[in-house]
Motif scaffolding. Structure first.
Motif, PDB file in Angstrom:
ATOM      1  N   ARG A  27       0.872  -1.183   0.000  1.00 31.21           N
ATOM      2  CA  ARG A  27       0.000   0.000   0.000  1.00 31.21           C
ATOM      3  C   ARG A  27       0.900   1.220   0.000  1.00 31.21           C
ATOM      4  O   ARG A  27       1.794   1.338   0.838  1.00 31.21           O
ATOM      5  CB  ARG A  27      -0.877  -0.026   1.249  1.00 31.21           C
ATOM      6  CG  ARG A  27      -1.799   1.136   1.424  1.00 31.21           C
ATOM      7  CD  ARG A  27      -2.614   0.914   2.712  1.00 31.21           C
ATOM      8  NE  ARG A  27      -3.584   1.942   2.905  1.00 31.21           N
ATOM      9  CZ  ARG A  27      -3.408   3.023   3.661  1.00 31.21           C
ATOM     10  NH1 ARG A  27      -2.264   3.213   4.300  1.00 31.21           N
ATOM     11  NH2 ARG A  27      -4.365   3.914   3.793  1.00 31.21           N
ATOM     12  N   THR A  28       0.667   2.116  -0.955  1.00 33.73           N
ATOM     13  CA  THR A  28       1.475   3.326  -1.054  1.00 33.73           C
ATOM     14  C   THR A  28       0.576   4.542  -0.885  1.00 33.73           C
ATOM     15  O   THR A  28      -0.448   4.653  -1.566  1.00 33.73           O
ATOM     16  CB  THR A  28       2.178   3.387  -2.427  1.00 33.73           C
ATOM     17  OG1 THR A  28       2.954   2.203  -2.590  1.00 33.73           O
ATOM     18  CG2 THR A  28       3.080   4.606  -2.520  1.00 33.73           C
ATOM     19  N   VAL A  29       0.955   5.435   0.015  1.00 38.50           N
ATOM     20  CA  VAL A  29       0.218   6.675   0.229  1.00 38.50           C
ATOM     21  C   VAL A  29       1.049   7.811  -0.338  1.00 38.50           C
ATOM     22  O   VAL A  29       2.185   8.026   0.067  1.00 38.50           O
ATOM     23  CB  VAL A  29      -0.071   6.917   1.720  1.00 38.50           C
ATOM     24  CG1 VAL A  29      -0.827   8.223   1.913  1.00 38.50           C
ATOM     25  CG2 VAL A  29      -0.827   5.760   2.331  1.00 38.50           C
ATOM     26  N   THR A  30       0.466   8.535  -1.296  1.00 39.63           N
ATOM     27  CA  THR A  30       1.131   9.689  -1.888  1.00 39.63           C
ATOM     28  C   THR A  30       0.586  10.942  -1.213  1.00 39.63           C
ATOM     29  O   THR A  30      -0.613  11.222  -1.301  1.00 39.63           O
ATOM     30  CB  THR A  30       0.868   9.753  -3.404  1.00 39.63           C
ATOM     31  OG1 THR A  30       1.269   8.511  -3.981  1.00 39.63           O
ATOM     32  CG2 THR A  30       1.626  10.894  -4.046  1.00 39.63           C
ATOM     33  N   PRO A  31       1.467  11.684  -0.506  1.00 39.91           N
ATOM     34  CA  PRO A  31       0.990  12.878   0.195  1.00 39.91           C
ATOM     35  C   PRO A  31       0.435  13.924  -0.785  1.00 39.91           C
ATOM     36  O   PRO A  31       1.022  14.180  -1.838  1.00 39.91           O
ATOM     37  CB  PRO A  31       2.236  13.413   0.894  1.00 39.91           C
ATOM     38  CG  PRO A  31       3.226  12.307   0.868  1.00 39.91           C
ATOM     39  CD  PRO A  31       2.884  11.463  -0.318  1.00 39.91           C
ATOM     40  N   ALA A  32      -0.690  14.449  -0.443  1.00 39.01           N
ATOM     41  CA  ALA A  32      -1.344  15.502  -1.214  1.00 39.01           C
ATOM     42  C   ALA A  32      -2.408  16.107  -0.316  1.00 39.01           C
ATOM     43  O   ALA A  32      -2.602  15.667   0.816  1.00 39.01           O
ATOM     44  CB  ALA A  32      -1.955  14.927  -2.489  1.00 39.01           C
ATOM     45  N   LYS A  33      -3.096  17.115  -0.832  1.00 42.97           N
ATOM     46  CA  LYS A  33      -4.189  17.704  -0.060  1.00 42.97           C
ATOM     47  C   LYS A  33      -5.166  16.598   0.349  1.00 42.97           C
ATOM     48  O   LYS A  33      -5.586  16.519   1.494  1.00 42.97           O
ATOM     49  CB  LYS A  33      -4.896  18.779  -0.900  1.00 42.97           C
ATOM     50  CG  LYS A  33      -5.905  19.579  -0.135  1.00 42.97           C
ATOM     51  CD  LYS A  33      -6.454  20.713  -0.977  1.00 42.97           C
ATOM     52  CE  LYS A  33      -7.420  21.545  -0.160  1.00 42.97           C
ATOM     53  NZ  LYS A  33      -7.930  22.678  -0.944  1.00 42.97           N
TER      54      LYS A  33
END
Length: 135
Positions: free
Chosen positions: A62-68
């Motif tokens: 699982r990959t979380v890409t930081p963004a708003k």
């Protein structure tokens, strides 16, 4: 049966597992909502539970890409990549079955309707009863 075989069967026979792995194999990193759309009739709760379990088993990452609004995507892990030959074998079998002219008169379509489907939880329960495996 060897414990490692039982463990692999427990993983791949889990509800929605093969379908999830097939989508991730075909599409690469995929976001939750796209997976849900591709699978069709799965609920968000069931899909979330299955994805978490596959992540715990190190079959997917699982990959979380930081963004708003953070973007979360899933892909098959290095360990999970070892299951791809099984997926490809299933694809080959399904293609060969589709190409065959199945005319087995010993089994009618009505016969198949009375055979209850085996749920993954039923399979897991059977494994635990017969082998003591607690996966």
């Amino acid at each position: 049966m060897e414990p490692h075989i039982i463990q692999i069967l427990d993983i791949i026979l889990g509800q929605w597992t093969l379908a999830i792995l097939w989508i991730l194999h075909q599409q690469g990193a995929t976001r939750f909502n796209k997976l849900k759309r591709e699978l069709g009739h799965v609920t968000a709760k069931v899909l979330t539970t299955r994805l978490r379990r596959l992540e715990q088993q190190q079959i997917i990452t699982r990959t979380v890409t930081p963004a708003k609004i953070p973007e979360v995507s899933y892909q098959i892990s290095i360990k999970g990549q070892r299951l791809i030959p099984i997926l490809e074998s299933l694809k080959m079998v399904s293609q060969s079955w589709a190409e065959e002219d199945i005319e087995d008169t010993s089994i009618s379509p009505n016969t198949l309707e009375i055979i209850p489907p085996v749920s993954s939880s039923g399979f897991t329960k059977m494994l635990k009863e017969e082998t003591g495996y607690g996966g």
